[in-house]
Design an enzyme around this catalytic site. Structure first.
Site, PDB file in Angstrom:
ATOM      1  CE  LYS A   1      -1.472  -4.229   3.349  1.00  0.00           C
ATOM      2  NZ  LYS A   1      -1.827  -5.558   2.789  1.00  0.00           N
TER       3      LYS A   1
ATOM      4  CB  SER B   1      -0.858  -0.006   1.264  1.00  0.00           C
ATOM      5  OG  SER B   1      -1.482   1.249   1.453  1.00  0.00           O
TER       6      SER B   1
ATOM      7  CE1 TYR C   1      -3.513  -2.291   5.836  1.00  0.00           C
ATOM      8  CE2 TYR C   1      -3.251   0.082   5.538  1.00  0.00           C
ATOM      9  CZ  TYR C   1      -3.472  -1.178   5.005  1.00  0.00           C
ATOM     10  OH  TYR C   1      -3.631  -1.320   3.657  1.00  0.00           O
TER      11      TYR C   1
END
Ligand code: UFG
Length: 342
Positions: free
Chosen positions: A157, A129, A153
């Site tokens: 990634k 992302s 989060y």
């Protein structure tokens, strides 16, 4: 020639579109999903859209109890590659429950790597992302941009990208594509698959779509005092079908390219929240009531991709406009006002 591809999270929003693109390109797929934030109905509809059959395994990649079952299913499927999209993805939730995010997103990756090793599968496309860039405030962003994710989060990634890079360095036959998505929106033109968030949407497009269809009263626009043309946040919205095609191209690329590639998947163009609202209003012919609200924690003013590396490496670029994104998103929302629950 078609490959045999594991798709983790293949029933989710992006996974479903990736699955369609893979099947249309002649690959066989095994979807591994626990339907935590998705529905098996999506897989039925993919079969209907493509006229192809999907092998399915309902299992939780992050649960030790499911591990042996997953490893043997991947081996039995005789997989040669994988596209890894399974994971948790809510920014706010990750701030409240960081350990859960680290455990689930990272353990899921370990299980997949173990299963790939059992099948001797050597090519992996990872759903990363643009969130890995974090609070960078300079767009267009290229892949060498600073990596300062601002929440757990985003850090999962980045950690997973790093794990995969180390893994590939230790095995010269193992190839990885880390794909850094900007803001995926829209839906398959059939309107049969699309985004169906659990609870109130965190992201702009599903929220706008639910306002347009009358499920929610109004949109809160987070901040109107950013240094942008109209004061609202600017993002690089990418049609999910363009994004899905990028995955198939990345998988093809890994057939011939050793090592690791890390690529932005975006259009290279930014639109403000108010521009997105106006485009959705045109596409849906509905009113989108909104009001200005304070800035949301962790948001940056402007973020859009430099997509040149993906163009050069994959021969891929986006073809679908913001109007097309809105038209397809609306088509899905209108046909499925309550998502797959209908
Ligand atoms: N926005 C609103 N109102 C809403 C929702 C969003 O005004 O109800 C605005 C945001 O402030 C931002 C823009 O719309 O300016 C886009 O917001 P999204 O939540 O749709 O997308 P983000 O760019 O914030 O999120 C993306 C990815 C996440 C990732 C995040 C990291 O969707 O997965 O970037 O910043 F974690």
């Amino acid at each position: 020639m078609g490959g045999r591809v594991i798709v983790t999270g293949g029933a989710g929003y992006i996974g479903a579109h990736v699955s369609v693109a893979l099947l249309n390109a002649g690959h066989e797929i095994l979807v591994i999903d626990n339907y935590a934030n998705s529905s098996p109905v999506a897989l039925d509809r993919i079969e209907e859209i493509t006229g192809r059959t999907i092998a399915r395994l309902e299992a939780n990649l992050a649960d030790a109890e499911d591990r042996a079952r997953i490893v043997s299913a991947v081996r039995d499927f005789n997989a040669d590659s994988a596209i890894h999209l399974a994971g948790l993805k809510a920014v706010g939730e990750s701030v409240a429950e960081p350990m859960r995010y680290y455990q689930i997103n990272i353990d899921a990756t370990f299980t997949l790597l173990e299963a790939m090793a059992a099948a001797d599968a050597k090519r992996l496309v990872f759903s990363s992302s643009a969130t890995v860039y974090g609070d960078i405030n300079k767009s267009p962003i290229d892949e060498s941009g600073g990596l300062r994710p601002t929440n757990p989060y985003g850090r999962t990634k980045l950690f997973i990208e790093t794990i995969l890079t180390d893994h590939a360095a230790a095995d010269p036959d193992f190839q990885v594509a880390n794909l850094r998505y900007f803001n995926p929106v829209g839906a398959h033109p059939s309107g049969r698959i699309g985004e169906d968030p659990n609870g109130p949407p965190n992201n702009l497009f599903p929220y706008i779509a639910q306002v347009a269809v009358g499920r929610r009263e109004k949109l809160n626009v987070f901040g109107n005092d950013y240094p942008t043309t109209d004061g609202t946040g600017v993002r690089d919205y990418i049609h999910v079908v363009d994004l899905a095609d990028g995955h198939v191209r990345a998988l093809d690329h890994l057939n011939s390219a050793p090592g690791v590639v890390t690529l932005n998947l975006g259009t290279g163009e930014g639109y403000s929240v108010l521009e997105a609202v106006a485009a959705f209003k045109r596409a849906s012919n509905r009113e989108i009531p909104f009001e200005f609200a304070p800035r949301r924690d962790g948001d940056v003013a402007t973020m859009f991709a430099n997509p040149k590396a993906a163009a050069q490496t994959l021969g891929w670029k986006t073809t679908r406009s913001l109007d097309q994104m809105c038209a397809d998103h609306w088509n899905w929302q209108q046909q499925n006002p309550n998502g797959y629950g209908d």
